[in-house]
Design a protein around this motif. Structure first.
Motif, PDB file in Angstrom:
ATOM      1  N   ASP A  99      14.268  12.062   9.576  1.00 33.72           N
ATOM      2  CA  ASP A  99      14.670  11.756   8.210  1.00 33.72           C
ATOM      3  C   ASP A  99      13.885  10.738   7.519  1.00 33.72           C
ATOM      4  O   ASP A  99      14.100  10.371   6.269  1.00 33.72           O
ATOM      5  CB  ASP A  99      16.239  11.944   8.099  1.00 33.72           C
ATOM      6  N   GLY A 100      13.018   9.995   8.380  1.00 29.45           N
ATOM      7  CA  GLY A 100      12.267   8.918   7.747  1.00 29.45           C
ATOM      8  C   GLY A 100      13.070   7.540   7.683  1.00 29.45           C
ATOM      9  O   GLY A 100      12.505   6.575   7.451  1.00 29.45           O
ATOM     10  N   THR A 101      14.206   7.495   8.174  1.00 28.21           N
ATOM     11  CA  THR A 101      14.911   6.221   8.043  1.00 28.21           C
ATOM     12  C   THR A 101      14.965   5.755   9.641  1.00 28.21           C
ATOM     13  O   THR A 101      14.593   6.401  10.602  1.00 28.21           O
ATOM     14  CB  THR A 101      16.572   6.631   7.762  1.00 28.21           C
ATOM     15  N   PRO A 102      15.302   4.435   9.869  1.00 31.26           N
ATOM     16  CA  PRO A 102      15.255   3.913  11.142  1.00 31.26           C
ATOM     17  C   PRO A 102      16.235   4.434  12.081  1.00 31.26           C
ATOM     18  O   PRO A 102      17.397   4.640  11.779  1.00 31.26           O
ATOM     19  CB  PRO A 102      15.589   2.264  10.908  1.00 31.26           C
ATOM     20  N   GLU A 103      15.716   4.427  13.476  1.00 30.57           N
ATOM     21  CA  GLU A 103      16.514   4.872  14.619  1.00 30.57           C
ATOM     22  C   GLU A 103      16.010   3.621  15.556  1.00 30.57           C
ATOM     23  O   GLU A 103      15.099   3.001  15.589  1.00 30.57           O
ATOM     24  CB  GLU A 103      16.094   6.267  15.197  1.00 30.57           C
ATOM     25  N   TRP A 104      17.096   3.277  16.417  1.00 30.00           N
ATOM     26  CA  TRP A 104      17.031   2.258  17.518  1.00 30.00           C
ATOM     27  C   TRP A 104      17.942   2.571  18.696  1.00 30.00           C
ATOM     28  O   TRP A 104      18.807   3.391  18.668  1.00 30.00           O
ATOM     29  CB  TRP A 104      17.295   1.140  16.759  1.00 30.00           C
ATOM     30  N   ASP A 105      17.822   1.979  19.674  1.00 28.49           N
ATOM     31  CA  ASP A 105      18.639   1.790  20.759  1.00 28.49           C
ATOM     32  C   ASP A 105      19.834   0.875  20.639  1.00 28.49           C
ATOM     33  O   ASP A 105      19.731  -0.313  20.672  1.00 28.49           O
ATOM     34  CB  ASP A 105      17.951   1.702  22.038  1.00 28.49           C
ATOM     35  N   HIS A 106      21.246   1.280  20.175  1.00 29.48           N
ATOM     36  CA  HIS A 106      22.134   0.692  19.982  1.00 29.48           C
ATOM     37  C   HIS A 106      22.499  -0.555  21.234  1.00 29.48           C
ATOM     38  O   HIS A 106      22.647  -1.653  20.923  1.00 29.48           O
ATOM     39  CB  HIS A 106      23.252   1.574  19.595  1.00 29.48           C
ATOM     40  N   THR A 138       5.680   8.908   5.075  1.00 29.57           N
ATOM     41  CA  THR A 138       5.173   8.563   3.678  1.00 29.57           C
ATOM     42  C   THR A 138       3.894   8.586   3.508  1.00 29.57           C
ATOM     43  O   THR A 138       3.354   9.423   2.597  1.00 29.57           O
ATOM     44  CB  THR A 138       6.068   7.445   3.241  1.00 29.57           C
ATOM     45  N   VAL A 139       3.001   7.879   4.402  1.00 32.21           N
ATOM     46  CA  VAL A 139       1.675   7.575   4.178  1.00 32.21           C
ATOM     47  C   VAL A 139       1.004   8.699   5.078  1.00 32.21           C
ATOM     48  O   VAL A 139      -0.137   9.319   4.428  1.00 32.21           O
ATOM     49  CB  VAL A 139       1.070   6.242   4.748  1.00 32.21           C
ATOM     50  N   MET A 140       1.206   8.963   6.054  1.00 34.52           N
ATOM     51  CA  MET A 140       0.281  10.106   7.021  1.00 34.52           C
ATOM     52  C   MET A 140       0.452  11.433   6.510  1.00 34.52           C
ATOM     53  O   MET A 140      -0.487  12.085   6.633  1.00 34.52           O
ATOM     54  CB  MET A 140       1.011   9.810   8.708  1.00 34.52           C
ATOM     55  N   SER A 141       1.577  11.683   5.865  1.00 30.51           N
ATOM     56  CA  SER A 141       1.554  13.108   5.369  1.00 30.51           C
ATOM     57  C   SER A 141       0.536  13.271   4.138  1.00 30.51           C
ATOM     58  O   SER A 141       0.592  14.544   3.738  1.00 30.51           O
ATOM     59  CB  SER A 141       2.983  13.472   4.950  1.00 30.51           C
ATOM     60  N   LEU A 161       0.827  -1.314  -0.024  1.00 27.91           N
ATOM     61  CA  LEU A 161      -0.027   0.054   0.058  1.00 27.91           C
ATOM     62  C   LEU A 161       0.897   1.321   0.171  1.00 27.91           C
ATOM     63  O   LEU A 161       0.447   2.112  -0.547  1.00 27.91           O
ATOM     64  CB  LEU A 161      -0.881  -0.233   1.255  1.00 27.91           C
ATOM     65  N   VAL A 162       2.108   1.137   0.638  1.00 29.86           N
ATOM     66  CA  VAL A 162       2.705   2.485   0.825  1.00 29.86           C
ATOM     67  C   VAL A 162       3.527   2.752  -0.545  1.00 29.86           C
ATOM     68  O   VAL A 162       3.287   4.097  -1.013  1.00 29.86           O
ATOM     69  CB  VAL A 162       4.088   2.113   1.893  1.00 29.86           C
ATOM     70  N   ALA A 163       4.062   1.775  -1.371  1.00 27.25           N
ATOM     71  CA  ALA A 163       4.490   1.996  -2.604  1.00 27.25           C
ATOM     72  C   ALA A 163       3.489   2.449  -3.444  1.00 27.25           C
ATOM     73  O   ALA A 163       3.511   3.415  -4.314  1.00 27.25           O
ATOM     74  CB  ALA A 163       5.183   0.775  -3.271  1.00 27.25           C
TER      75      ALA A 163
END
Length: 410
Positions: A196-203, A82-85, A59-61
């Motif tokens: 920036d739309g890329t993944p973040e995480w707790d290293h 990408t979708v919510m905006s 659906l996103v694409a």
């Protein structure tokens, strides 16, 4: 519920929304096959409006590349910028009492907010399970919730070593890649969408999770070599077959997979919910949104308000049972409506009696980057498995992810 009552619900919704009965065609894009059946029920109550469903696997694409967007989207992995905006606000559906905010899981509803506007409405969600045979001797499997350490210890008690190989193994985290992804999430890796739309995480927590998984393999299952040798020797058969034969003690499944089994298959098993603190709801939650450029917004509102009505959902569950449909619950999962799950799901699925988690026991996912499903399958799971098996020859998770993002133009 009678067709007349369903019709009255639709008409009442139109009055609450403060509009005349909308007409025309409502185009819905979805990755859920159940929405087709629901649209048929809705269409049978209306002569002035018709819901037409189109399946879209991504659906996103599809939305990103659409020249003409649909009137409504319903599916998984929509809680991404990408979708919510591109979605219009649906706050008025709640503020005018067409829907009640209190009916929904608060975290799930909050997941659909973008710039302080409600742009996605929750529809359904799945849950993870640890399944064992109902006549098994391990009393730890009767728990409502099982922690990773409890599962590890119970599985280790089941292991049987004959000479230099296992003939029976209770459980290995590596048997199902989804369990590896679940484990790092339960351990607090905190994957989410960055600015920036890329993944973040707790290293640090991600590394701690892989350390615990490695210890599980090396200590509880004796060694990486023994764990791998058992898999190579026996896992040509499906895990459920090995469970029935008593070769293994536990299997990871989702609730939708479990309840799509026939009654006999379910009757011989029992389940626990895996959790450290709260039960992690899988990332594939289903939500609904109306694009900014929808041609028939009024019709889309009517359909989504109808779909999220508790009485309508009870009727849909009853219809599914009468027709012996294999699909589980609402759109393949638990409903976004709290009371429907807690009060009604055990009537349709008796195994849930006394086992339905309360709202406070569930942890819903963060907003996630687009392509998150592919990132999990192609980066997260393979990297974790490589670390656990000692094969991590191409660097850190950061490096693996950057390579993937560059390759896919992210």
């Amino acid at each position: 519920m009678t067709a007349r009552l369903v019709t009255l619900i639709v008409c009442a919704s139109a009055i609450v929304l403060g509009c005349s009965r909308p007409g025309g065609v409502v185009t819905v894009w979805t990755d859920s096959s159940e929405i087709v059946a629901y649209s048929e029920v809705f269409n049978a109550t209306r002569s002035d409006i018709k819901v037409v469903v189109r399946h879209r696997s991504d659906l996103v694409a599809s939305l990103r590349n659409a020249i003409t967007p649909p009137d409504l989207i319903i599916g998984s992995y929509l809680a991404t910028s990408t979708v919510m905006s591109q979605m219009s606000a649906t706050d008025q559906l709640i503020s005018r009492s067409a829907l009640s905010r209190e009916d929904f899981y608060p975290e799930f509803l909050a997941l659909g907010k973008w710039n302080d506007r409600q742009v996605l409405l929750p529809v359904s969600f799945d849950l993870p399970m640890i399944v064992s045979l109902s006549d098994g001797s391990l009393n730890r499997t009767t728990a409502f919730i099982v922690s990773a350490d409890e599962l590890r210890d119970a599985a280790a008690d089941f292991n049987v070593l004959s000479g230099n190989r296992f003939t029976h193994v209770g459980f290995s985290p590596r048997w199902d890649g989804r369990f590896l992804a679940l484990f790092v999430r339960m351990s607090g890796a905190g994957f989410r969408e960055g600015a920036d739309g890329t993944p973040e995480w707790d290293h640090d927590r991600l590394i701690a999770a892989t350390d615990r998984l490695s210890d599980w393999i090396v200590e509880a299952n004796r060694s990486r070599a023994l764990d791998a040798a058992f898999s190579e020797r026996y896992l040509y058969d499906p895990l459920r077959v090995l469970l029935d034969r008593g070769r293994i003690a536990f299997v990871y499944k989702t609730a939708s997979e479990y309840f799509e089994q026939n009654d006999l298959q379910r009757r011989t098993t029992r389940f626990s919910w895996p959790a450290e603190n709260r039960i992690p709801v899988p990332d594939s939650v289903r939500m609904a949104g109306i694009p900014d450029r929808a041609a028939n917004r009024a019709g889309a509102e009517q359909f989504v308000v109808w779909l999220l009505n508790a009485d309508v959902q009870k009727n849909l569950l009853e219809r599914a049972r009468e027709r012996r449909m294999r699909s589980f619950g609402i759109a393949g999962g638990f409903s976004a409506l709290i009371q429907l799950n807690e009060d009604w799901f055990p009537n349709f699925y008796p195994e849930l009696l006394g086992m339905m988690p309360q709202e406070s026991e569930l942890s819903f996912p963060n907003r996630l980057p687009r392509n998150w499903s592919a990132i999990v399958d192609e980066v997260v799971i393979p990297w974790v498995d490589d670390v656990v098996t000692g094969k991590n020859g191409d660097g850190s998770f950061d490096e693996r992810l950057k390579t993937w993002l560059l390759r896919h133009g992210e």
